[in-house]
Write an enzyme that holds these catalytic residues in place. Structure first.
Site, PDB file in Angstrom:
ATOM      1  N   ASP A 128      12.751 -11.542  -1.683  1.00  0.00           N
ATOM      2  CA  ASP A 128      12.140 -11.886  -0.656  1.00  0.00           C
ATOM      3  C   ASP A 128      13.176 -11.408   0.571  1.00  0.00           C
ATOM      4  O   ASP A 128      14.265 -11.634   0.496  1.00  0.00           O
ATOM      5  CB  ASP A 128      12.124 -13.432  -0.540  1.00  0.00           C
ATOM      6  N   ARG A 152       6.625 -10.068  -4.831  1.00  0.00           N
ATOM      7  CA  ARG A 152       5.769 -10.632  -6.000  1.00  0.00           C
ATOM      8  C   ARG A 152       5.863  -9.575  -7.076  1.00  0.00           C
ATOM      9  O   ARG A 152       6.172  -8.408  -6.863  1.00  0.00           O
ATOM     10  CB  ARG A 152       4.530 -10.476  -5.789  1.00  0.00           C
ATOM     11  N   GLN A 197       0.801  -1.230  -0.008  1.00  0.00           N
ATOM     12  CA  GLN A 197       0.021   0.040   0.084  1.00  0.00           C
ATOM     13  C   GLN A 197       0.787   1.225  -0.060  1.00  0.00           C
ATOM     14  O   GLN A 197       0.708   2.312  -0.766  1.00  0.00           O
ATOM     15  CB  GLN A 197      -0.822  -0.089   1.357  1.00  0.00           C
ATOM     16  N   TYR A 234       2.055  -8.190  15.392  1.00  0.00           N
ATOM     17  CA  TYR A 234       2.546  -6.752  14.772  1.00  0.00           C
ATOM     18  C   TYR A 234       2.937  -5.629  15.718  1.00  0.00           C
ATOM     19  O   TYR A 234       4.017  -5.109  15.330  1.00  0.00           O
ATOM     20  CB  TYR A 234       1.090  -6.341  13.995  1.00  0.00           C
TER      21      TYR A 234
HETATM   22  N1  SER Z   1      -2.725   0.054   9.285  1.00  0.00           N
HETATM   23  C1  SER Z   1      -1.909  -0.874  10.302  1.00  0.00           C
HETATM   24  C2  SER Z   1      -3.010  -1.860  10.406  1.00  0.00           C
HETATM   25  O1  SER Z   1      -4.151  -1.824  10.740  1.00  0.00           O
HETATM   26  C3  SER Z   1      -1.549  -0.475  11.549  1.00  0.00           C
HETATM   27  O2  SER Z   1      -0.215   0.279  11.256  1.00  0.00           O
HETATM   28  O3  SER Z   1      -2.399  -3.060  10.817  1.00  0.00           O
END
Ligand code: SER
Length: 324
Positions: free
Chosen positions: A58, A41, A17, A148
């Site tokens: 990669d 990719r 993105q 994350y």
């Molecule tokens: N936009 C990201 C997510 O929603 C947050 O950094 O995972």
């Protein structure tokens, strides 16, 4: 270092993105041949491949990373490849491996091969349920509870460590949810705020996976690009935070973005069906205090919710018109 047109820049995760838009922006500024796009990719967007050099990469393959870096000798590396919040929760071990080992590979190769500057994105996900939710400060309780977020917080500390121990000029921003019309996010908790515009422009209703009063910090893509490049161009002595800067622009809920769209399309309808992403959103800040970014390197966003809505709708409608 300020990049000059003769420098080469490598963008890893150029198909994502942010990567798609950043690659286009960097190619506009520095010339396409100076910006190498790399991704695991081949890009669906043929323009990324056709407008300048592209390498399949990669980031977990360190030998291949070094091969690409030896070939192009980049002075700047933007390392954007990662699993986002919702995807990493579904695939925790791989999320951790990609987000951490990918970062190590880039930091080590950058030290070994003399890269001058590295950019690495962090996120509002570094904060957790114990963090003050309103106007979240730069320095506060973190305790993230997603893979994350844990990987981003650990990554921030590693970036600071590489800066201190190796003198590597790594810079980072804690992005809010990013919204743009040129590229689609994948696997994030803030993605609803992109999907909702696509549905509105298609003349459809939208089923939102967060509840209507869930406030999250958000940012329009032109502001994110501006912040990233302003940070990278700032003189090194102005960069006082070497983990990652809080960065804000706006904060809204699904109810508010719906109302903003309805000012242009009164018939647009949204229903609410919160799923597992609600829990993630509830653990994140509602709004961000980014005063350090404003003080240290002059950060100032241009877009609020209504200005973004206006621009998103015009541009998405144009895209739809051109595609038929
Ligand atoms: N936009 C990201 C997510 O929603 C947050 O950094 O995972």
């Amino acid at each position: 270092m300020q990049s000059t047109p003769s420098d080469t820049i490598l963008v890893i995760g150029a198909g994502g993105q942010l990567g798609l838009e950043l690659t286009h922006e960097l190619r506009q500024r520095y010339g396409a041949s100076h910006v190498v796009a790399a991704d695991v990719r081949a890009p669906k967007d043929a323009a990324t491949q056709e407008s300048g050099p592209f390498e399949l990469l990669d980031v977990l393959d360190k030998n291949r990373l070094e091969e690409v870096m030896r070939q192009y000798k980049p002075k700047q590396v933007y390392h954007l490849a990662a699993l986002l919040s919702a995807t990493a929760e579904k695939n925790p071990k791989f999320g951790w491996q990609l987000n951490m080992d990918g970062l190590f590979n880039v930091l080590d190769a950058s030290v070994d091969l003399g890269v001058q500057q590295v950019y690495w994105p962090s996120s509002i996900a570094v904060f957790g349920p114990d963090t003050p939710r309103e106007n979240t400060p730069q320095l506060t309780i973190m305790n993230p509870n997603t893979i994350y977020g844990i990987s981003k917080l650990a990554g921030e500390q590693w970036c600071e460590w590489y800066f201190k121990k190796h003198g590597l000029d790594v810079r980072s921003l804690r992005y809010p949810g990013l919204i743009g019309y040129k590229s689609l996010p994948g696997g994030g908790t803030t993605d609803y705020a992109v999907d909702i515009y696509h549905k509105a422009v298609a003349g459809q209703s939208y089923e939102c996976f967060l509840s209507e009063d869930t406030y999250l910090p958000m940012m329009y893509m032109p502001d994110a690009l501006k912040a990233t490049l302003d940070l990278m161009h700032a003189p090194a002595e102005q960069i006082k935070i070497r983990s990652s800067y809080n960065l804000g622009a706006m904060s809204f809920s699904p109810r508010e973005i719906t109302a903003s769209i309805q000012r242009h399309q009164p018939d647009f309808r949204v229903t609410y069906q919160p799923d597992s992403r609600q829990q993630i959103a509830d653990s994140w800040p509602a709004s961000i205090d980014d005063s350090r970014a404003r003080q240290d390197w002059g950060w100032q966003p241009d877009f609020d919710l209504d200005k973004m809505t206006q621009d998103m709708l015009v541009n998405l409608k144009q895209q739809v018109a051109l595609s038929v």
